[in-house]
Design a protein around this motif. Structure first.
Motif, short mmCIF file in Angstrom:
data_model
loop_
_atom_site.label_atom_id
_atom_site.label_comp_id
_atom_site.label_asym_id
_atom_site.label_seq_id
_atom_site.Cartn_x
_atom_site.Cartn_y
_atom_site.Cartn_z
N SER A 179 -7.64 -33.68 21.83
CA SER A 179 -8.58 -34.63 21.75
C SER A 179 -8.51 -35.85 22.75
N TRP A 180 -7.40 -35.77 23.40
CA TRP A 180 -7.30 -36.96 24.43
C TRP A 180 -8.30 -37.16 25.33
N THR A 181 -8.80 -38.48 25.67
CA THR A 181 -9.60 -38.65 26.73
C THR A 181 -8.80 -39.47 27.62
N TRP A 182 -9.19 -39.86 28.95
CA TRP A 182 -8.32 -40.35 29.92
C TRP A 182 -8.14 -41.93 29.22
N ASP A 183 -8.93 -42.42 28.52
CA ASP A 183 -8.56 -43.73 27.95
C ASP A 183 -7.49 -43.59 26.93
N ASP A 184 -7.37 -42.76 26.30
CA ASP A 184 -6.35 -42.42 25.37
C ASP A 184 -4.92 -42.26 25.97
N LEU A 185 -5.03 -41.74 27.28
CA LEU A 185 -3.83 -41.41 28.07
C LEU A 185 -3.50 -42.94 28.54
N MET A 186 -4.23 -43.51 28.93
CA MET A 186 -3.87 -44.69 29.76
C MET A 186 -3.39 -45.95 28.59
N GLY A 187 -3.82 -45.84 27.46
CA GLY A 187 -3.48 -46.77 26.36
C GLY A 187 -2.00 -46.35 25.87
N LEU A 201 -14.91 -32.31 38.31
CA LEU A 201 -15.26 -31.29 37.29
C LEU A 201 -15.39 -31.61 36.03
N GLN A 202 -14.59 -32.56 35.49
CA GLN A 202 -14.94 -33.16 34.10
C GLN A 202 -16.16 -33.91 33.84
N SER A 203 -16.88 -34.07 35.00
CA SER A 203 -18.23 -34.96 35.01
C SER A 203 -19.03 -34.10 34.02
N GLY A 204 -18.98 -32.88 34.16
CA GLY A 204 -19.89 -31.83 33.60
C GLY A 204 -21.07 -31.61 34.58
N GLU A 205 -20.93 -32.19 35.58
CA GLU A 205 -22.29 -31.98 36.67
C GLU A 205 -21.66 -31.59 37.89
N ARG A 206 -22.52 -31.12 38.87
CA ARG A 206 -22.48 -30.50 40.16
C ARG A 206 -23.02 -31.18 41.20
N PHE A 207 -22.70 -31.09 42.41
CA PHE A 207 -23.48 -31.71 43.49
C PHE A 207 -24.81 -30.80 43.54
N GLU A 208 -25.95 -31.48 43.46
CA GLU A 208 -27.11 -30.67 43.54
C GLU A 208 -28.14 -31.15 44.75
N ARG A 209 -29.01 -30.53 45.00
CA ARG A 209 -29.81 -30.70 46.25
C ARG A 209 -31.30 -31.07 45.78
N GLN A 249 -19.29 -41.52 38.07
CA GLN A 249 -18.39 -42.22 36.79
C GLN A 249 -17.25 -41.59 36.86
N SER A 250 -17.17 -40.14 37.20
CA SER A 250 -15.61 -39.81 37.39
C SER A 250 -14.77 -40.08 38.26
N MET A 251 -15.44 -40.69 39.27
CA MET A 251 -14.87 -41.22 40.52
C MET A 251 -14.29 -42.31 40.13
N ARG A 252 -15.22 -43.21 39.44
CA ARG A 252 -14.65 -44.53 38.99
C ARG A 252 -13.64 -44.40 37.93
N ILE A 253 -13.50 -43.56 36.93
CA ILE A 253 -12.39 -43.42 36.14
C ILE A 253 -11.12 -42.96 36.72
N VAL A 300 -5.26 -31.33 29.80
CA VAL A 300 -5.53 -32.32 30.60
C VAL A 300 -6.51 -33.21 29.83
N PRO A 301 -6.38 -34.62 29.82
CA PRO A 301 -7.48 -35.41 29.05
C PRO A 301 -8.69 -35.36 29.72
N PHE A 302 -9.80 -35.67 29.07
CA PHE A 302 -11.17 -35.25 29.48
C PHE A 302 -11.90 -36.38 29.49
N ILE A 303 -13.16 -36.19 30.23
CA ILE A 303 -14.10 -37.42 30.33
C ILE A 303 -14.93 -36.97 29.33
N HIS A 304 -16.25 -36.24 29.76
CA HIS A 304 -17.09 -35.70 28.95
C HIS A 304 -16.77 -34.39 28.20
N GLU A 305 -16.26 -33.46 28.62
CA GLU A 305 -15.78 -32.25 28.03
C GLU A 305 -14.54 -31.69 28.71
#
Length: 468
Positions: free
Chosen positions: A212-220, A249-257, A272-276, A332-337
């Motif tokens: 259930s851990w997110t990256w916020d959980d890990l950092m705390g 990958l954890q953003s749940g998105e991919r590069f689109e055109r 957002q994932s790059m920011r995290i 591995v802790p996650f962001i969105h999924e």
């Protein structure tokens, strides 16, 4: 009452029978087409049961020395006598010896095929005669990222198409497909996981990580694990090609055109994932300002107790397989999924090998249940062939309690290709990412430069494709 032989004594008796018959065939004691003594006679000669003799004969069948003739017996196959010695060249990296116990595997293969000698050479990134000795490799070991780079360059036909192997995890074979054919045989694989020091968590009165851990959980948690005396809660060699893409990958998105151009990254989950990732890198309360050169640096710091949590693969666990380190695994802790990166090591056969028959014998062996049992018993790597062999108690190899975690997180495994950009673009987009993480550029410039880099990469691909 006779004492029954120990399992070790039984296996030695079986080896003696198989080795003895093999050498007799090679030396001409049993010419081509002649039948071996009956199972009953062999059982009496070698002190084995009929079932054990049958098992040994099946090994000689697998090796190609004999063939079973129903209701008649076991006949020596043609061309079995005085087989001509053959030397195969296998290109691989040094880590394969640790992660596969490759030396032991090749010794076992040679015992089964004594006329074949396997010579290993370091793989340096090219397929042809990279050592300048006029000798191209007969077989090459690559991970899925390396293979896909070769496939993008249109060079995967270097590898012979291989038959699909029953029992391989389906998702693994797909990693090595080119022009509708499997070009490499998966040998071992691993998701990237979180390793944590259990003693540190107990000392700080903290609950251990879970899915259930997110990256916020890990950092705390990492901030509380850091003790101000040289120990930090979390560390990672983020710049590794099998680490930083996890965040994207954890953003749940991919590069689109969109309209022929890369869709703007501003406001996206990718950004957002790059920011995290940047926030993790800059958190000095949780992570050290350590200039790591490879994942081995963070593994070493973890073993020394200077890091409480790191990102690692099952292959990386082999570094400390004989240590008394008190650790375990978590997703591995996650962001969105929940998502992590899959790494798979495969073996390919040079389509132009001058020893094709022998090269295929080695490929078949390294993908066999026998080789999987050896890998599973001597390493912490995960064989690509299902199911995982039963693990005998071995005090020299310490498996974490949650070793089987990989089964539960297979659904979350992804590869670099899931981001929908050529693999050749990854090093290019990493440059502006590094500058962003170092506070040398802002998010607007980051988005513009990634868009520009991917556009240039596509243009280069079009030009390259048009050369022919």
């Amino acid at each position: 009452m006779r004492n029954r032989p120990t399992n070790e004594q039984f296996l030695q008796q079986l080896r003696d029978m198989v080795d003895g018959l093999r050498e007799s065939i090679r030396g001409g004691a049993f010419p081509d087409g002649e039948y071996l003594p009956s199972e009953k006679e062999l059982a009496a000669k070698f002190g084995l049961s009929n079932n054990s003799v049958r098992k040994g004969l099946e090994q000689l069948v697998e090796e190609g020395w004999i063939e079973k003739v129903p209701r008649v017996g076991n006949r020596v196959r043609a061309n079995s006598v005085e087989r001509r010695p053959v030397t195969l060249t296998l290109n691989c990296n040094q880590a394969s010896f640790r992660n596969l116990e490759l030396a032991a595997l090749l010794d076992d293969f040679h015992r089964r095929h004594p006329w074949i000698t396997v010579k290993t050479k370091a793989y340096g990134g090219t397929l042809e005669d990279e050592h300048g000795d006029g000798e191209a490799a007969d077989l090459i070991m690559l991970d899925n990222y390396q293979f896909q780079r070769i496939a993008e360059e249109g060079r995967a036909l270097y590898f012979k198409a291989l038959p699909s192997k029953e029992g391989i995890y389906p998702a693994l074979s797909k990693l090595f497909v080119f022009e509708e054919a499997c070009r490499m045989q998966p040998i071992i694989f691993s998701p990237i996981v979180l390793c944590y020091n259990k003693a540190h968590f107990r000392e700080c009165g903290l609950e251990e990580p879970d899915g259930s851990w997110t990256w916020d959980d890990l950092m705390g948690c990492a901030e509380r694990l850091s003790n101000g005396k040289g120990r930090y809660g979390f560390g990672a060699h983020v710049q590794d090609m099998n680490r930083w893409p996890i965040f994207l990958l954890q953003s749940g998105e991919r590069f689109e055109r969109e309209n022929g151009r890369l869709k703007d990254l501003r406001g996206s989950r990718l950004l957002q994932s790059m920011r995290i990732a940047k926030s993790l890198i800059h958190n000095r309360k949780a992570s050290p300002l350590f200039l790591s050169e490879s994942n081995n640096d963070t593994i070493k710091l973890f073993m020394e107790g200077k890091l409480s949590m790191i990102l690692n693969s099952y292959m990386g666990l082999n570094v400390w397989k004989q240590s008394d380190l008190d650790y375990d695994l978590s997703p591995v802790p996650f962001i969105h999924e929940p998502r992590t990166l899959m790494i798979c090591l495969g073996l390919g056969v040079n389509a132009r090998s001058g020893h094709m028959k022998e090269a295929m014998l080695l490929a078949d062996y390294l993908g066999s249940s026998r080789a999987s049992r050896l890998i599973a018993s001597r390493t912490l790597s995960i064989p690509a062939l299902r199911p995982l062999p039963a693990l005998a108690a071995d005090s020299s190899i310490r498996r974490p309690e949650r070793y089987g975690l990989y089964r539960d997180i297979l659904f979350s495994c992804r590869t670099h290709g899931d981001l929908n950009i050529p693999l050749s673009a990854f090093p290019a987009i990493f440059q502006p990412l590094k500058e962003y993480w170092a506070d040398m550029i802002g998010e607007d410039e980051l988005c513009e430069r990634i868009g520009s880099v991917l556009a240039d990469n596509e243009a280069e691909t079009v030009v390259a494709d048009g050369v022919d």
